[in-house]
Motif scaffolding. Structure first.
Motif: not given
Lengths: 166, 448
Positions: B22-30, B199-201, B214-220, B409-418
């Motif tokens: 969430f710290f990283m997300l704060g930086v990206i949101m900044l 992003v929502a999904f 998910p936000l880092l994956v789609t914004l960073a 994003p597909p890589a992230f979903a695969a990461f969660l599944a793996h």
């Protein structure tokens, strides 16, 4: 392990597959490069002077002057391209006095001076910075490239006209 | 430092992974807040509210990192608020950015093709050049200095691509917005809604403690929301592919086939997953006879969905449809210019002048090599099947950065599944996975 010999590990198999691929791609690249090199050589290339400043921070239009020679025994048609940093690809610029589509055809052994107005972006904008110029046949098979530098003696005034020596 | 001290630090890092994320997300949101501040005009109340909220929220996330917060309870809420601010920023951009703002020929061509489809014409048999005139882009100046090159895809003879070069789904998806008459001629809402839904999904399928990911994956790597407003349409195929991965992980292969067919009907990238998925189904069953029903169960619905969307156009003019869909490989006339982040750099950096046929041969060989490696390392490699499009396209003569960015994003979903971290039905997917080792399941039941 089923046979008498040593077991072939997955890493060994993977290394073998990758080695075959690297050799295949490398040898292929050498052969392809030899077939692709253009018989039209750039004898001399320079950029300038400034034609138009498109945007203060992004791009400016320069005149690209090339002296080229066709070393082939047959006519060769080429187009002039420069590196476009904005799109990370080459952009095509019509040659002055060329064919309607902007390309130009050189007779066998002919040497000719070509001029094209090119939009040179970002890295190429600052005086003295390099800009990549490529001659390419319309089928994209044969190409030759060189690097030119934007003139060091060009400076820009706020209204976009060219100023004096820097 | 003693090993005790080191292990303590390791433990603390492990315990605070959620706060770190969430710290990283704060930086990206900044960074996003600064960008919004720079790109939005200052003369609208909505802009003021959006920018203030974006800055305030990004700073709040930074404060949160030095606060004791139960991210297990509030993780989804924090991610949802972040998504809400992104939606607000999207509305502000749609309302206040100078439009039309289409930055690519992709969006120009597909929206124009949708217009032609509504008029009963086959867009695959038509030139897309008039789409530029519709937005007052001077088509007689395509080769002149000063023309915005982002609108065009040049070919090596100096002309530009004027053919629709995507499967029909990328066109038909614009029809609802067109029929409703909202936001013409830009159709930006159609481009951005799938990304926001993505992003929502992704947040929905991620455990709360990891909900910043998910936000880092789609914004960073690249802000996919803003990119879609610039004309990037990859959200069309990424969303259904991510849904496919989740359905696949739950062994709902028929439903996964439907969403996979939808992804393939949008763009060509997910096509590259097919041979790897076919091998996966084959390897899970051990022989061709057993694999055949599994292939039918997955690829059957996929083919039906792909066919329903594309067949009307393919039957109307098969050659035009094939030429359009395979434009990057085989377009009429001169090839597209070499461009990209992969092997294409050898040519653009002038290391070696390599023709298009070389890249095609090497890309096919590279795809076979990846398939061989996939088989050699199976089952460890199995979730890699969803990431291969970007790997294969690295060898193509055109490898645009979006090919790599949008596989995240597909890589992230695969990461969660793996890692059995899919958050479904309110619990970790691990508790529901029928393929989990029996002893592992028993251990968890005892622990519970």
């Amino acid at each position: 392990m089923s046979g008498d010999g040593p077991e072939i590990t997955p890493h060994t198999k993977a290394s073998l597959v990758l080695t075959i691929f690297i050799v295949f791609a490398g040898v292929g690249a050498v052969i392809a490069h030899q077939q692709t090199e253009s018989p039209v050589k750039i004898d001399k290339a320079e950029v300038g002077p400034l034609e138009l400043r498109e945007n203060a921070s992004v791009a400016a239009v320069y005149r690209v002057n090339l002296t080229v020679t066709n070393h082939a025994d047959s006519p060769v048609t080429v187009g002039v391209w420069t590196w476009d940093q904005e799109r990370h690809g080459y952009a095509f610029w019509p040659v002055d006095g060329g064919h309607p589509n902007g390309t130009v055809t050189l007779a066998p052994g002919e040497t000719r001076e070509l001029t094209a107005r090119a939009l040179l972006t970002r890295n190429a904008l600052n005086p003295g910075r390099p800009a990549s110029v490529v001659l390419m046949t319309p089928d994209g098979i044969q190409r030759t490239a060189t690097t030119v530098r934007t003139p060091r003696n060009s400076t820009y005034t706020p209204n976009g006209t060219e100023g004096g020596a820097a | 430092m003693s090993s005790d001290a080191e292990s303590t630090i390791d433990d603390r890092i492990r315990d605070n992974v959620a706060d770190i994320l969430f710290f990283m997300l704060g930086v990206i949101m900044l960074q996003i807040a600064i960008r919004l501040w720079g790109m939005l005009p200052p003369d609208a109340p909505l802009v003021a509210v959006t920018v203030i909220l974006a800055f305030a929220w990004s700073l709040f996330l930074l404060v949160l990192a030095v606060w004791t917060t139960d991210t297990g309870e509030y993780g989804h809420f924090l991610a949802a608020v972040t998504l809400g601010i992104l939606v607000l920023a999207t509305v502000a951009m749609l309302r206040h950015l100078p439009l039309p703002y289409l930055g690519t020929d992709v969006a120009l061509f597909t929206t124009y093709a949708a217009d032609l489809t509504l008029k009963g014409q086959n867009p695959y048999a038509a030139s897309m050049l008039p789409s530029m005139a519709a937005l007052d882009i001077p088509t007689d100046q395509l080769q002149l200095p000063g023309f915005k090159t982002a609108y065009i895809t040049p070919k090596t003879d100096g002309t530009v691509v004027t053919r629709l070069s995507y499967p029909a789904g990328a066109v038909l998806i614009f029809l609802p917005q067109m029929l409703l008459g909202i936001g013409r001629p830009d159709m930006l809402a159609t481009l951005v809604v799938p990304v926001l839904a993505l992003v929502a999904f992704l947040i929905r399928i991620t455990p709360p403690r990891l909900a910043a990911l998910p936000l880092l994956v789609t914004l960073a790597p690249r802000n996919m929301v803003i990119s879609s407003l610039g004309g990037i349409n990859d959200g069309f195929w990424v969303l259904p592919l991510v849904v496919t991965i989740v359905l696949w992980a739950r062994d709902r292969r028929g439903a996964a086939g439907i969403t996979y067919g939808l992804a393939c009907a949008m763009k060509q990238q997910p096509w590259f997953c097919a041979p790897f998925l076919a091998y996966w189904l084959y390897a899970d069953r051990g022989c061709l006879r057993a694999a055949l029903p599994a292939w039918t169960r997955f690829f059957g619905p996929a083919a039906v969905v792909f066919g329903v969307i594309n067949l009307p156009f393919a039957l109307a003019d098969p050659v035009a449809w094939l030429n359009g869909v395979f434009t990057p490989l085989q377009d009429a006339g001169a090839p597209l210019i070499t461009q990209g982040f992969g092997l294409a750099l050898l040519t653009t950096a002038d290391v070696a002048a390599l023709p298009k046929w070389y890249y095609l041969v090497v890309m096919v060989a590279w795809a076979l090599v990846l398939l061989a490696l996939y088989a050699i390392y199976f089952p460890r490699s199995r979730w890699m099947a969803w990431i291969v499009p970007a790997l294969i396209l690295m060898a193509n003569y055109r490898s645009l950065p979006t090919y790599a960015v949008y596989v995240a994003p597909p890589a992230f979903a695969a990461f969660l599944a793996h890692h059995q971290l899919l958050w479904l039905d309110g619990d970790y997917w691990a508790a529901l996975d029928p393929r989990r080792a029996p002893e592992e399941a028993a251990d968890q039941e005892v622990a519970a």
